[in-house]
Design an enzyme around this catalytic site. Structure first.
Site, PDB file in Angstrom:
ATOM      1  N   HIS B  79       0.865  -1.409   0.082  1.00 45.39           N
ATOM      2  CA  HIS B  79       0.208   0.420  -0.110  1.00 45.39           C
ATOM      3  C   HIS B  79       1.088   1.546  -0.135  1.00 45.39           C
ATOM      4  CE1 HIS B  79      -3.169   2.835   1.236  1.00 45.39           C
ATOM      5  NE2 HIS B  79      -1.886   3.353   2.083  1.00 45.39           N
ATOM      6  N   ASP B 108       7.669  22.358 -25.622  1.00 41.33           N
ATOM      7  CA  ASP B 108       7.741  21.715 -24.679  1.00 41.33           C
ATOM      8  C   ASP B 108       8.975  21.974 -23.838  1.00 41.33           C
ATOM      9  OD1 ASP B 108       7.281  18.681 -24.408  1.00 41.33           O
ATOM     10  OD2 ASP B 108       6.653  18.462 -26.725  1.00 41.33           O
ATOM     11  N   TRP B 144       7.160  -0.387   4.231  1.00 40.10           N
ATOM     12  CA  TRP B 144       7.783   0.852   3.313  1.00 40.10           C
ATOM     13  C   TRP B 144       9.805   1.000   2.759  1.00 40.10           C
ATOM     14  CZ3 TRP B 144       9.586   5.520   1.872  1.00 40.10           C
ATOM     15  CH2 TRP B 144       9.146   6.462   2.546  1.00 40.10           C
ATOM     16  N   SER B 170      13.573   6.959 -13.096  1.00 40.72           N
ATOM     17  CA  SER B 170      12.039   7.438 -14.033  1.00 40.72           C
ATOM     18  C   SER B 170      11.906   8.758 -13.129  1.00 40.72           C
ATOM     19  CB  SER B 170      11.453   6.771 -13.931  1.00 40.72           C
ATOM     20  OG  SER B 170      10.193   7.406 -13.939  1.00 40.72           O
ATOM     21  N   SER B 171      12.530   8.956 -11.674  1.00 43.89           N
ATOM     22  CA  SER B 171      12.315   9.986 -11.058  1.00 43.89           C
ATOM     23  C   SER B 171      13.368  11.524 -11.027  1.00 43.89           C
ATOM     24  CB  SER B 171      12.227   9.858  -9.858  1.00 43.89           C
ATOM     25  OG  SER B 171      10.752   9.119  -9.013  1.00 43.89           O
ATOM     26  N   HIS B 254      13.159  12.194   4.171  1.00 43.08           N
ATOM     27  CA  HIS B 254      11.922  12.793   4.636  1.00 43.08           C
ATOM     28  C   HIS B 254      12.650  13.936   3.493  1.00 43.08           C
ATOM     29  CE1 HIS B 254      10.618  14.654   7.801  1.00 43.08           C
ATOM     30  NE2 HIS B 254      10.950  16.206   7.057  1.00 43.08           N
ATOM     31  N   GLU B 256      11.921  13.104   0.829  1.00 41.12           N
ATOM     32  CA  GLU B 256      10.610  12.671   0.201  1.00 41.12           C
ATOM     33  C   GLU B 256       9.424  12.978   0.640  1.00 41.12           C
ATOM     34  OE1 GLU B 256      10.735  10.555  -2.860  1.00 41.12           O
ATOM     35  OE2 GLU B 256       8.753  10.044  -2.200  1.00 41.12           O
ATOM     36  N   TYR B 258       8.494  15.624   1.597  1.00 41.03           N
ATOM     37  CA  TYR B 258       8.740  17.185   0.668  1.00 41.03           C
ATOM     38  C   TYR B 258       8.485  17.544  -0.377  1.00 41.03           C
ATOM     39  CZ  TYR B 258       9.083  18.641   5.804  1.00 41.03           C
ATOM     40  OH  TYR B 258       8.786  18.889   7.341  1.00 41.03           O
ATOM     41  N   SER B 269      -1.520  27.086  -4.326  1.00 43.32           N
ATOM     42  CA  SER B 269      -1.426  28.774  -4.345  1.00 43.32           C
ATOM     43  C   SER B 269      -1.912  29.024  -5.274  1.00 43.32           C
ATOM     44  CB  SER B 269       0.332  29.080  -4.481  1.00 43.32           C
ATOM     45  OG  SER B 269       1.208  28.012  -3.210  1.00 43.32           O
ATOM     46  N   HIS B 303      14.184  12.811  12.406  1.00 43.24           N
ATOM     47  CA  HIS B 303      12.969  12.696  14.202  1.00 43.24           C
ATOM     48  C   HIS B 303      12.567  11.110  13.883  1.00 43.24           C
ATOM     49  CE1 HIS B 303      10.878  15.356  11.083  1.00 43.24           C
ATOM     50  NE2 HIS B 303      10.860  14.083  10.057  1.00 43.24           N
ATOM     51  N   HIS B 304      12.781  10.591  12.671  1.00 47.31           N
ATOM     52  CA  HIS B 304      12.256   9.038  12.305  1.00 47.31           C
ATOM     53  C   HIS B 304      12.920   8.622  12.977  1.00 47.31           C
ATOM     54  CE1 HIS B 304       9.955  10.994   8.109  1.00 47.31           C
ATOM     55  NE2 HIS B 304      11.119  11.246   8.506  1.00 47.31           N
ATOM     56  N   THR B 329       6.257  26.668   7.396  1.00 52.21           N
ATOM     57  CA  THR B 329       5.476  26.139   7.126  1.00 52.21           C
ATOM     58  C   THR B 329       3.724  26.321   7.820  1.00 52.21           C
ATOM     59  OG1 THR B 329       5.982  24.398   7.621  1.00 52.21           O
ATOM     60  CG2 THR B 329       3.794  23.888   7.250  1.00 52.21           C
ATOM     61  N   LYS B 332       3.536  29.597   5.606  1.00 53.20           N
ATOM     62  CA  LYS B 332       2.362  29.228   4.143  1.00 53.20           C
ATOM     63  C   LYS B 332       1.021  29.626   4.549  1.00 53.20           C
ATOM     64  CE  LYS B 332       3.789  27.107   1.007  1.00 53.20           C
ATOM     65  NZ  LYS B 332       4.579  27.969   0.208  1.00 53.20           N
ATOM     66  N   ARG B 451       1.508   0.508  15.143  1.00 46.84           N
ATOM     67  CA  ARG B 451       0.469   0.295  13.612  1.00 46.84           C
ATOM     68  C   ARG B 451       1.331  -0.762  13.387  1.00 46.84           C
ATOM     69  NH1 ARG B 451       5.664   4.161  10.690  1.00 46.84           N
ATOM     70  NH2 ARG B 451       4.644   3.934   9.335  1.00 46.84           N
TER      71      ARG B 451
END
Lengths: 48, 538, 311
Positions: B79, B108, B144, B170-171, B254, B256, B258, B269, B303-304, B329, B332, B451
């Site tokens: 998932h 293009d 994951w 690809s990314s 991390h 990622e 963002y 925006s 922090h993870h 943040t 914003k 979890r």
């Protein structure tokens, strides 16, 4: 100016500059990618 | 008009190629490739969503009813992988592909053939990944995050690693393409500080991708060699260190997260000023906030890992750095609210989703702030509180922004107006059920439910059942979305105007609806009044 | 409103308040629990307070921000004839909403830093217990108590049989019937709990034998990963005797959800008695070695535990 000009003139010079810019950007970015990939290994080696 | 505009565009100059294969499989057109990305993301969204439905079904009541625990672990792992790499990221790349050239007045993407390659890698990567579910050993079941040594126990590790390598390539190619486009292909007069915030957000996101996807590739390569080639990067038996993997992984992980939210900031925006009919508040502050968040994302990864037993100094440093993110943040969010203040608002479906984004993403941000506090995180870590937190920022954050963008630009893509009534039905169902789904998970986490568990004590039964009911209905609501899309692309009788929305500003609204196969082959003249952010003084 | 109504509404509010800020009386999860528990150790108040304070801060900011949004949505509607203004900048406001959050964050950071400092200080402990995570059970080895080393008190602790039978797919058994006393202990009970004394600073050294696990008892206020090849340390000082339940909190394979933790905190006298019994038990098989050294602890686990038990 009743009818504003909608399109700009494009010259060969403009086109060539664009291509050169793209090439330069891509080169720099590819180097960054390769560097970060290798650094992750180096970091692991150093920290062990 | 000048002569040399179309050097290299001798083929299909006036429209799309006729044959299906030529048009879609061999396309070098940013609009067609953008469409491919978006369709792919939608398919993956439903596949990943079906995994989530199975998870919520198993968690409906205490006791094991439907599946073995190992299969449950495969579902949670898949998932996450499918939603992150298959749905959210390709959707943003698709939106970027479609809109960035239109927004900066480019004909293009800078590298159209590479664009084709970066899309067509993805279906193969996900075939590889999803095929593991049908193999004897089953799919990946170590989460994951693929923490070793657990992930090294999986038989499908090699498939997952190669799939991730493909997604990463690809990314990276997509990100290189986007940066090259934004830096070199803008129409003369489209200065960097006149670009739409969406383009800015993608420029910064692309740099994040370039910096961190190679690191992920390195980390999973080391997993692969640990399992199959006898190395001991992470194997404690051979002198390796499993925690180092977590450092490397979250150095990727991390930024990622963002990567999955900054383009959403960009989208919101664009949408809020359009429907508030008022220029965005603090354009430069918005751009600067995105850049600061991107920078901070590189120094908060641990922090993870507050519960892995970091040295005290490290915990304090990463806590402070993490808390700092709340400042840009917050800026914003305050700016979005100020954009609405004094506006002349209407509430079409994109605006509804954008407003829901601001509120619900902020709730996700609040729980993020709570999670940053190390002593509290000792309790929250790896509980449903975390699950609630990241689903608030990813579902009601990233996903809602993608849905908002789809409603916002769909008329430009298809030339037809979607059904406003059914769009609103979709919105209200989504926003109600997503909260029924995720809000109770905060309580579950605080009460102590870990979890990634397939079964739980009866004390957690009530909120799990409520959450599951919300989940099923949220899932069902997305079928309405599918219906609105199909209707809005092929069947709607209502033609879209070029401008589509009364308050819409920016180059993308100056081309016809639907956008012709080729646009801006000759750069447009930039009139600052027509841009969404043409007059920036602050 | 009648007095009955007032009383009823008071009861409802009291119940809600209890659910939100329920104290030590509820050390284990209960239905409709809304907030974190206060815990039962000298330190567990820290995360609880931080949780409540930061939640309060978030609620206040949320009310202000969302309140402003909703006012904007009602006042500045096109359908009410609102005309869009042109401004997009206000230096004063921008300075305020950058600095005020910074000040709030500094306060929160100050409180949290104090909590980390006290948590990290494992010195001056009166007892040491080694915790080892296995797929999918825990092992506890008593290392020392009140300055005296303890040898050969150690055991495996795994999911109790009744929960284990009930949780099998298609078992047909009812999780609601897994009771210990009047408490439902489905998936939260073990065959042999960790027994510790109250009012004693206990140092835990935590490690993993195969993959990463995480040792978590919410009533103690923290969790810490059990990582193979690494020994982590943490401490607790339980103030209230009782039975405290927790679970593994790091995905560790198929039975990750089925390796609970139970800590029984006894008074010092009761604990001394329990410890003496355990020592006698482990001494007895030593007299007749072939008998049943495996009963208390499997041989493999004994070897794995050896390095840390030494010294």
């Amino acid at each position: 100016m009743a009818q504003p000009k909608m399109q700009q003139a494009v010259t060969d010079q403009f086109d060539a500059d664009r291509r050169k810019g793209v090439r330069r950007t891509v080169t720099i970015l590819v180097v960054i990618v390769a560097a970060f990939f290798l650094v992750s290994f180096v970091q692991i080696m150093l920290m062990k | 008009m000048s002569h040399a505009a179309t050097h290299d565009q001798h083929d299909d100059h006036h429209g799309a190629p006729k044959s299906f294969f030529q048009r879609w499989c061999m396309s070098t057109n940013h609009k067609d490739i953008g469409t491919l990305y978006l369709v792919f993301a939608l398919v993956m969204f439903f596949i990943g969503g079906s995994f989530a439905m199975l998870i919520r079904a198993e968690l409906f009541t205490p006791g094991m009813q439907l599946m073995q625990p190992y299969f449950f672990n495969q579902l949670t792992t898949m998932h996450a992988l499918v939603m992150i790499f298959g749905a959210i990221m390709p959707a943003f790349v698709g939106l970027g592909n479609w809109m960035i050239p239109l927004m900066v007045g480019a004909p293009d993407m800078a590298l159209p053939r590479m664009n084709n390659l970066s899309f067509w890698i993805l279906p193969f990567a996900f075939t590889l990944l999803l095929s593991t579910l049908f193999m004897a050993g089953g799919g990946p079941a170590g989460g994951w995050t693929m923490y070793p040594p657990l992930s090294l126990q999986s038989d499908s590790l090699a498939y997952v690693v190669f799939a991730i390598h493909l997604m990463g390539i690809s990314s990276i190619m997509g990100a290189i393409n986007i940066i090259a486009t934004i830096l070199n292909m803008r129409a003369p007069g489209m200065d960097l500080l006149k670009m739409p915030v969406f383009v800015w957000s993608w420029l910064i996101t692309a740099f994040l991708l370039i910096a961190v996807m190679p690191v992920l590739a390195g980390a999973v390569t080391m997993l692969l060699t640990d399992k199959y080639f006898g190395t001991n990067f992470f194997n404690p038996g051979g002198g390796g260190d499993p925690v180092l993997f977590q450092h490397i992984f979250w150095f990727f992980g991390h930024p990622e997260v963002y990567i999955m939210i900054l383009p959403a900031f960009g989208i919101i925006s664009e949408i809020i000023p359009t429907f508030a009919r008022k220029p965005i508040f603090g354009y430069k502050a918005m751009v600067f906030a995105i850049a600061s968040i991107a920078f901070l994302s590189f120094i908060v990864w641990a922090h993870h890992m507050f519960a892995v037993g970091l040295p005290m100094g490290a915990e304090i440093f990463f806590m402070y750095a993490t808390m700092l993110i709340a400042v840009p943040t917050g800026v914003k969010v305050f700016n979005w609210v100020s954009t609405m203040w004094g506006g002349s608002m209407t509430f079409e479906t994109p605006m509804l989703f954008a407003i829901a984004f601001v509120i619900l993403f902020t709730i996700g941000g609040f729980s993020g702030l709570m999670l940053a506090l190390v002593p509290a995180d000792f309790q929250y870590h790896d509980t449903y509180f975390v699950v609630a937190h990241f689903h608030y920022v990813l579902v009601t954050g990233a996903l809602f922004a993608i849905i908002a963008a789809t409603y916002y630009w769909l008329p430009k893509w298809s030339g037809r107006m979607y059904s406003e009534f059914w769009g609103k039905v979709h919105f209200w169902n989504s926003v109600i059920w997503v909260n029924v789904l995720f809000f109770p998970q905060h309580f579950l986490g605080l009460a102590g439910m870990p979890r990634r568990i397939p079964d739980y004590n009866v004390a957690f039964a009530n909120f799990n059942m409520i959450s599951s009911i919300g989940g099923f209905l949220f899932g069902a609501s997305q079928l309405i979305f599918l219906g609105v899309l199909i209707h809005g692309v092929w069947f709607s009788k209502k033609k879209a105007t070029d401008r589509v929305w009364e308050g819409a500003k920016g180059l993308e609204w100056t081309v016809p609806s639907p956008a012709p196969h080729h646009t801006f082959e000759v750069p447009p003249v930039i009139h600052d009044d027509e841009l969404a952010h043409g007059h920036v003084n602050d | 409103m009648t007095s009955g109504g007032i009383r009823r509404s008071f009861t409802a509010w009291a119940a809600l308040a209890l659910a939100l800020f329920g104290g030590a009386a509820q050390a284990n999860p209960h239905p409709y629990q809304l907030n974190m528990q206060r815990g039962v150790s000298t330190w567990s108040q820290v995360p609880y307070d931080l949780n409540n304070i930061s939640l309060g801060v978030c609620v206040v900011i949320g009310i202000l921000v969302f309140g402003a949004m909703f006012i904007a949505m009602f006042r500045f509607r096109k359908s009410r004839g609102a005309v869009a203004e042109k401004w997009s900048h206000n230096t004063m406001l921008e300075i305020v909403w950058t600095t005020v959050p910074v000040i709030i964050l500094i306060v929160l950071a100050y409180l949290a830093t104090g909590g980390i400092t006290s948590w990290s200080d494992t010195t001056g402990s009166q007892m040491t217990v080694k915790v080892t995570g296995y797929q999918w059970k825990w092992r506890y080895d008593y290392v020392d108590y009140l300055g005296k080393p303890i040898s050969k008190v150690g055991f495996m602790s795994k999911l109790d049989t009744l929960s284990d039978q009930t949780r099998q797919l298609g078992s047909g058994m009812d999780p609601y019937k897994v009771m210990t006393g009047d408490e439902n202990t489905y998936l939260l009970n073990v065959d042999k709990p960790l027994v510790v004394p109250v009012d004693t600073k206990i140092r835990f050294v935590i490690t993993g034998a195969d993959v990463i696990h995480s040792w978590w008892v919410p009533a103690l206020g923290w969790k810490l990963d059990a990582i193979p090849g690494i020994i982590n340390a943490a401490w607790t000082n339980i103030t209230v005797p009782g039975t405290y339940r927790g679970q593994c909190a790091e995905l560790c394979g198929q039975d990750h959800g089925f390796m609970p933790i139970v800590v029984v905190a006894k008074s010092k006298a009761d604990f001394a008695k329990w410890l003496a019994e355990q020592e006698a038990q482990s001494a007895a098989p030593a007299a007749a070695p072939a008998a049943a050294s495996t009963a208390a602890a499997p041989a493999s686990a004994q070897t794995a535990a050896a390095p840390a038990t030494a010294k």
